[in-house]
Design a protein around this motif. Structure first.
Motif, mmCIF file in Angstrom:
data_model
loop_
_atom_site.group_PDB
_atom_site.id
_atom_site.type_symbol
_atom_site.label_atom_id
_atom_site.label_comp_id
_atom_site.label_asym_id
_atom_site.label_seq_id
_atom_site.Cartn_x
_atom_site.Cartn_y
_atom_site.Cartn_z
ATOM 1 N N GLN A 15 0.857 -1.181 0.000
ATOM 2 C CA GLN A 15 0.000 0.000 0.000
ATOM 3 C C GLN A 15 0.892 1.230 0.000
ATOM 4 O OE1 GLN A 15 -3.061 0.180 2.946
ATOM 5 N NE2 GLN A 15 -3.927 -1.809 2.439
ATOM 6 N N ASP A 17 2.443 4.663 1.033
ATOM 7 C CA ASP A 17 2.647 5.306 2.337
ATOM 8 C C ASP A 17 1.727 6.526 2.431
ATOM 9 O OD1 ASP A 17 3.505 6.509 4.645
ATOM 10 O OD2 ASP A 17 5.634 6.265 4.220
ATOM 11 N N PRO A 18 0.791 6.551 3.413
ATOM 12 C CA PRO A 18 -0.166 7.668 3.483
ATOM 13 C C PRO A 18 0.497 9.008 3.778
ATOM 14 C CG PRO A 18 -0.322 6.286 5.442
ATOM 15 C CD PRO A 18 0.580 5.574 4.489
ATOM 16 N N SER A 19 1.678 8.987 4.393
ATOM 17 C CA SER A 19 2.329 10.249 4.746
ATOM 18 C C SER A 19 3.076 10.858 3.567
ATOM 19 C CB SER A 19 3.293 10.037 5.918
ATOM 20 O OG SER A 19 4.277 9.054 5.591
ATOM 21 N N LYS A 21 2.961 9.471 0.249
ATOM 22 C CA LYS A 21 2.265 9.204 -1.015
ATOM 23 C C LYS A 21 3.235 8.810 -2.138
ATOM 24 C CE LYS A 21 -1.849 10.282 0.520
ATOM 25 N NZ LYS A 21 -2.928 9.274 0.655
ATOM 26 N N ASN A 83 -9.257 5.236 -0.034
ATOM 27 C CA ASN A 83 -8.303 6.340 0.093
ATOM 28 C C ASN A 83 -6.865 5.832 0.122
ATOM 29 O OD1 ASN A 83 -7.528 9.013 0.275
ATOM 30 N ND2 ASN A 83 -7.567 9.025 2.518
ATOM 31 N N THR A 84 -6.538 4.935 -0.804
ATOM 32 C CA THR A 84 -5.179 4.396 -0.866
ATOM 33 C C THR A 84 -4.899 3.894 -2.269
ATOM 34 O OG1 THR A 84 -3.603 2.890 0.184
ATOM 35 C CG2 THR A 84 -5.805 2.035 -0.247
#
Length: 293
Positions: A15, A17-19, A21, A83-84
């Motif tokens: 996935q 990285d949400p921080s 991107k 949201n990923t």
């Protein structure tokens, strides 16, 4: 009824990285099962992957999604609902290509289902508007509408279409149930095979441990034999050295015996000479006496 798997493969799941991107974060420690599921009730498709008891992918396929190949063995797609961005790493390029083809196929099917749903919604909406705009039917028409279902359908083309669609859906549901039972049977067979494989693996592991112990015992016995052989070789070397010393001593003894014989011969000669000396002395005295006269 529930969902049914329509395609399954294995891949490493990532996935974004949400921080940042930018960087990929592993969602699984190893390759896991990734499956396409079809929900005949909702007429929808999902990609699902489970690692142990943790769901790491639960992505509903929509017509606006795109699966992108970023390398020969890696692909990704964005899920706005989750949201990923999901990424999959495959063992071969063929597996990646097959997954991408299935993604496009499922995406097209989702678009078709959405279009049909909109068409059906528009048809029902138009039908409702037409019904509301009609005048109150006469007594004869009201009496005909109170007849059997077949008589009602004869006055409603939309209802006939819905009945036909309903029959088709029933057929699809029955086929799905049959397929589900087939999958359940295959799953049970796979579980039994897996149980047998686990038992075989455990037995093999026990045999390996037993073989390891036997090998260790053999190695220890071999080391003991090597030590004994080394000791025997050392003793043999000492014996050979002693044998060589004995041979040298034997030669020396023989030499000494020969010398002793020579000395004994010399002594015998000296003894003989000693026996002649008194006689010679007597003769010397006789000659001396004669000379005096």
């Amino acid at each position: 009824m529930g969902e049914q798997p329509i395609y399954t493969t294995r891949a490493h799941v990532f996935q974004i990285d949400p921080s940042t991107k930018k960087n990929w974060v592993p969602a699984s420690k190893q390759a896991v099962t990734v499956s396409y599921f079809y929900d005949s009730t909702r007429n929808s498709y999902r990609i699902i992957s489970v690692d142990g008891s943790k769901v790491i992918i639960n992505s509903t396929i929509t017509p606006n999604m795109t699966f992108t190949k970023t390398s020969q063995k890696f692909g990704q797609w964005a899920d706005s609902r989750a949201n990923t961005v999901f990424g999959l790493g495959f063992a071969s390029e063929q597996q990646l290509t097959k997954f991408a083809e299935k993604f496009q196929e499922v995406k097209d099917a989702a678009k078709l289902a959405k279009d049909k749903s909109q068409e059906k919604g528009d048809t029902l909406s138009n039908h409702s508007q037409q019904e509301s705009g009609r005048e109150t039917p006469s007594a004869n028409q009201a009496q005909s509408f109170n007849g059997t279902d077949d008589e009602k359908i004869s006055f409603s083309p939309e209802a006939a279409q819905l009945k036909s669609e309903n029959e088709r859906l029933k057929s699809v549901v029955e086929q799905s149930n049959t397929t589900a039972k087939k999958y359940e049977t295959e799953l049970q067979t796979l579980k039994e095979s897996n149980a047998r494989l686990v038992d075989s693996l455990q037995e093999s592991s026990a045999n390996v441990e037993s073989w390891k112990k036997e090998l260790t015992a053999c190695q220890e016995g071999s080391d003991t034999l090597r030590k004994k052989i080394a000791e025997l070789e050392s003793e043999c070397n000492e014996a050979n050295q002693e044998k060589q010393k004995n041979a040298q001593l034997t030669v020396r003894v023989k030499e000494l015996e020969a010398e002793l014989q020579e000395k004994e011969q010399e002594l015998e000669n000296l003894r003989r000479q000693a026996e002649i000396i008194p006689q010679l002395m007597g003769e010397c005295e006789s000659i001396t006496a004669k000379l005096k006269w």
